[in-house]
Motif scaffolding. Structure first.
Motif, PDB file in Angstrom:
ATOM      1  N   HIS A 237     -26.849  23.265 -17.759  1.00 24.20           N
ATOM      2  CA  HIS A 237     -25.959  24.152 -17.036  1.00 24.20           C
ATOM      3  C   HIS A 237     -26.334  25.582 -17.478  1.00 24.20           C
ATOM      4  O   HIS A 237     -25.608  26.676 -17.394  1.00 24.20           O
ATOM      5  N   ASN A 238     -27.569  25.819 -17.282  1.00 25.11           N
ATOM      6  CA  ASN A 238     -28.304  27.182 -17.589  1.00 25.11           C
ATOM      7  C   ASN A 238     -29.248  27.439 -16.237  1.00 25.11           C
ATOM      8  O   ASN A 238     -30.112  26.806 -15.956  1.00 25.11           O
ATOM      9  N   PRO A 239     -28.820  28.198 -15.066  1.00 24.04           N
ATOM     10  CA  PRO A 239     -29.539  28.292 -13.976  1.00 24.04           C
ATOM     11  C   PRO A 239     -30.941  28.814 -14.098  1.00 24.04           C
ATOM     12  O   PRO A 239     -31.674  28.621 -13.099  1.00 24.04           O
ATOM     13  N   LEU A 240     -31.202  29.378 -15.333  1.00 25.03           N
ATOM     14  CA  LEU A 240     -32.543  30.056 -15.520  1.00 25.03           C
ATOM     15  C   LEU A 240     -33.475  28.966 -15.563  1.00 25.03           C
ATOM     16  O   LEU A 240     -34.761  29.165 -15.136  1.00 25.03           O
ATOM     17  N   PHE A 241     -33.115  27.896 -15.972  1.00 26.46           N
ATOM     18  CA  PHE A 241     -34.174  26.632 -16.115  1.00 26.46           C
ATOM     19  C   PHE A 241     -34.741  26.190 -14.561  1.00 26.46           C
ATOM     20  O   PHE A 241     -35.786  26.215 -14.264  1.00 26.46           O
ATOM     21  N   ARG A 242     -33.771  26.194 -13.899  1.00 24.03           N
ATOM     22  CA  ARG A 242     -34.082  25.795 -12.388  1.00 24.03           C
ATOM     23  C   ARG A 242     -34.794  27.186 -11.512  1.00 24.03           C
ATOM     24  O   ARG A 242     -35.596  26.854 -10.915  1.00 24.03           O
TER      25      ARG A 242
ATOM     26  N   SER B  17     -29.751  27.132  -0.831  1.00 19.90           N
ATOM     27  CA  SER B  17     -29.924  26.418  -2.189  1.00 19.90           C
ATOM     28  C   SER B  17     -30.505  27.404  -3.022  1.00 19.90           C
ATOM     29  O   SER B  17     -30.157  27.215  -4.251  1.00 19.90           O
ATOM     30  N   GLN B  18     -31.560  28.057  -2.714  1.00 21.06           N
ATOM     31  CA  GLN B  18     -32.480  28.901  -3.400  1.00 21.06           C
ATOM     32  C   GLN B  18     -31.594  29.906  -3.916  1.00 21.06           C
ATOM     33  O   GLN B  18     -31.620  30.618  -5.233  1.00 21.06           O
ATOM     34  N   LEU B  19     -30.498  30.587  -2.894  1.00 17.26           N
ATOM     35  CA  LEU B  19     -29.795  31.553  -3.626  1.00 17.26           C
ATOM     36  C   LEU B  19     -28.768  31.197  -4.468  1.00 17.26           C
ATOM     37  O   LEU B  19     -28.556  31.845  -5.546  1.00 17.26           O
ATOM     38  N   GLN B  20     -28.406  29.992  -4.416  1.00 16.39           N
ATOM     39  CA  GLN B  20     -27.593  29.367  -5.477  1.00 16.39           C
ATOM     40  C   GLN B  20     -28.201  29.277  -6.862  1.00 16.39           C
ATOM     41  O   GLN B  20     -27.813  29.373  -7.927  1.00 16.39           O
ATOM     42  N   VAL B  21     -29.475  28.966  -6.784  1.00 16.93           N
ATOM     43  CA  VAL B  21     -30.394  28.746  -8.024  1.00 16.93           C
ATOM     44  C   VAL B  21     -30.365  30.124  -8.691  1.00 16.93           C
ATOM     45  O   VAL B  21     -30.484  30.134  -9.862  1.00 16.93           O
ATOM     46  N   MET B  22     -30.529  30.925  -8.022  1.00 18.38           N
ATOM     47  CA  MET B  22     -30.699  32.338  -8.366  1.00 18.38           C
ATOM     48  C   MET B  22     -29.510  33.011  -8.804  1.00 18.38           C
ATOM     49  O   MET B  22     -29.300  34.087  -9.452  1.00 18.38           O
ATOM     50  N   GLY B  23     -28.257  32.460  -8.545  1.00 17.34           N
ATOM     51  CA  GLY B  23     -27.142  32.744  -8.880  1.00 17.34           C
ATOM     52  C   GLY B  23     -26.440  33.949  -8.206  1.00 17.34           C
ATOM     53  O   GLY B  23     -25.719  34.957  -8.642  1.00 17.34           O
TER      54      GLY B  23
ATOM     55  N   GLU C  39     -39.262   9.872  -7.651  1.00 19.59           N
ATOM     56  CA  GLU C  39     -38.142   9.591  -8.187  1.00 19.59           C
ATOM     57  C   GLU C  39     -38.164  10.194  -9.661  1.00 19.59           C
ATOM     58  O   GLU C  39     -37.315  10.215 -10.292  1.00 19.59           O
ATOM     59  N   ASP C  40     -39.445  10.061 -10.140  1.00 20.23           N
ATOM     60  CA  ASP C  40     -39.517  10.504 -11.570  1.00 20.23           C
ATOM     61  C   ASP C  40     -39.247  12.306 -11.278  1.00 20.23           C
ATOM     62  O   ASP C  40     -38.490  12.686 -12.230  1.00 20.23           O
ATOM     63  N   LEU C  41     -39.736  12.621 -10.637  1.00 19.42           N
ATOM     64  CA  LEU C  41     -39.248  14.165 -10.391  1.00 19.42           C
ATOM     65  C   LEU C  41     -37.792  14.474 -10.309  1.00 19.42           C
ATOM     66  O   LEU C  41     -37.256  15.347 -10.961  1.00 19.42           O
ATOM     67  N   ALA C  42     -37.141  13.530  -9.640  1.00 26.12           N
ATOM     68  CA  ALA C  42     -35.714  13.760  -9.379  1.00 26.12           C
ATOM     69  C   ALA C  42     -34.993  13.512 -10.967  1.00 26.12           C
ATOM     70  O   ALA C  42     -34.038  14.315 -10.915  1.00 26.12           O
ATOM     71  N   TYR C  43     -35.426  12.791 -11.377  1.00 27.76           N
ATOM     72  CA  TYR C  43     -34.877  12.350 -12.739  1.00 27.76           C
ATOM     73  C   TYR C  43     -35.125  13.596 -13.682  1.00 27.76           C
ATOM     74  O   TYR C  43     -34.169  14.138 -14.486  1.00 27.76           O
ATOM     75  N   HIS C  44     -36.332  14.304 -13.756  1.00 32.65           N
ATOM     76  CA  HIS C  44     -36.519  15.329 -14.551  1.00 32.65           C
ATOM     77  C   HIS C  44     -35.507  16.634 -13.940  1.00 32.65           C
ATOM     78  O   HIS C  44     -35.025  17.466 -14.877  1.00 32.65           O
ATOM     79  N   LEU C  45     -35.434  16.684 -12.877  1.00 29.32           N
ATOM     80  CA  LEU C  45     -34.555  17.843 -12.183  1.00 29.32           C
ATOM     81  C   LEU C  45     -32.994  17.648 -12.722  1.00 29.32           C
ATOM     82  O   LEU C  45     -32.448  18.816 -12.908  1.00 29.32           O
ATOM     83  N   SER C  46     -32.607  16.259 -12.751  1.00 37.39           N
ATOM     84  CA  SER C  46     -31.596  16.197 -13.155  1.00 37.39           C
ATOM     85  C   SER C  46     -31.091  16.657 -14.507  1.00 37.39           C
ATOM     86  O   SER C  46     -30.066  16.946 -15.012  1.00 37.39           O
ATOM     87  N   ILE C  47     -32.160  16.609 -15.285  1.00 35.34           N
ATOM     88  CA  ILE C  47     -32.044  16.893 -16.712  1.00 35.34           C
ATOM     89  C   ILE C  47     -31.941  18.371 -16.803  1.00 35.34           C
ATOM     90  O   ILE C  47     -31.152  18.933 -17.473  1.00 35.34           O
ATOM     91  N   TYR C  48     -32.752  19.244 -15.953  1.00 34.78           N
ATOM     92  CA  TYR C  48     -32.547  20.854 -15.859  1.00 34.78           C
ATOM     93  C   TYR C  48     -31.292  20.776 -15.692  1.00 34.78           C
ATOM     94  O   TYR C  48     -30.542  21.911 -16.181  1.00 34.78           O
ATOM     95  N   ASP C  49     -30.539  20.482 -14.521  1.00 35.93           N
ATOM     96  CA  ASP C  49     -29.247  20.652 -14.211  1.00 35.93           C
ATOM     97  C   ASP C  49     -28.367  20.554 -15.256  1.00 35.93           C
ATOM     98  O   ASP C  49     -27.140  21.252 -15.448  1.00 35.93           O
ATOM     99  N   ALA C  50     -28.429  19.344 -16.009  1.00 34.93           N
ATOM    100  CA  ALA C  50     -27.556  18.961 -17.297  1.00 34.93           C
ATOM    101  C   ALA C  50     -27.492  20.274 -18.106  1.00 34.93           C
ATOM    102  O   ALA C  50     -26.837  20.054 -19.325  1.00 34.93           O
TER     103      ALA C  50
END
Length: 238
Positions: free
Chosen positions: A167-172, A62-68, A154-165
């Motif tokens: 579509h720029n892997p650098l945010f993650r 998963s971390q390697l996916q985040v790193m592209g 749940e608050d954290l999961a909400y904010h992470l879903s915004i990062y994913d939206a």
């Protein structure tokens, strides 16, 4: 496309398993001279060769996916997008402050810049599928908040879903570097379950701004949330 053997991989010591898996995989990729498009060993092969749990292997991938660096293709396997070395594995950033108050305020300065921009970018780029995920996370956060008066995970999961939206892997990737400090906001700082509770209504308004593709409003609602967080850090740490 070559299918690599798993020679050169050996069991890992118990400590720092995920980082060790990442370094072992980097060494394996270099030793096997794998290139973009080559398939990596399966989760089962890595688990057996490195003597770690499957969850550890999944976290490393998963971390390697985040790193592209890799991508997982359903029903096919995990493929290398670009080679990487052990030296390219980023160590988490450390906040060198003795007091929780100072650590939170320092991290908040970084959060404010990243999250305001992430919310604005998400508003411009979100897809219908992204909106479904974000609203699901928001609904779950609201249910837990109403039932318990707090909703950290749940608050954290909400904010992470915004990062994913975005579509720029650098945010993650940036988040991964400050994950420990970032998550401390959602663990009832100062043993106060009411920490940042006043920001709760703004999360729905932030979703509405992202849904309406209103980037300026998304920035403003994110700022409103983080301003309340800052106020509570200062008030509750006195």
């Amino acid at each position: 496309m070559r299918k690599p053997s798993i020679d050169g991989l050996s069991p890992l010591p118990p400590a720092d398993r995920v980082e060790s898996v990442l370094r072992a995989m980097a060494g394996f990729i270099a030793q096997s001279k794998l290139g973009a498009g080559d398939r990596l060993p399966t989760e089962r092969q890595l688990t057996e060769a490195l003597a770690v749990g499957r969850s550890t292997v999944r976290e490393a991938i998963s971390q390697l996916q985040v790193m592209g660096v890799v991508e997982s293709r359903k029903g096919s396997g995990t493929y290398l997008l670009r080679p990487f070395s052990a030296d390219a594995i980023h160590m988490p950033l450390v906040i060198d402050a003795a007091h929780l108050r100072d650590r939170l305020l320092q991290t908040l300065e970084v959060r404010r810049g990243i999250e305001m921009e992430a919310s604005a970018v998400a508003a411009l780029r979100r897809t219908p599928a992204d909106l479904v995920v974000i609203e699901e996370k928001l609904d779950q956060m609201e249910r837990v908040h109403i039932a318990k008066g707090t909703s950290g995970r749940e608050d954290l999961a909400y904010h992470l879903s915004i990062y994913d939206a975005t579509h720029n892997p650098l945010f993650r990737q940036l988040l991964e570097q400050i994950r420990e400090a970032f998550e401390s906001f959602f663990d009832e700082p100062f043993d106060r379950p009411d920490f940042a509770r006043r920001s709760f209504p703004f999360h729905r308004e932030l979703f509405d701004a992202i849904r309406d593709q209103d980037a300026p409003k998304a920035r403003a609602k994110t700022l409103a949330i983080l301003d309340i967080v800052e106020e509570d850090i200062k008030d509750m740490s006195q």
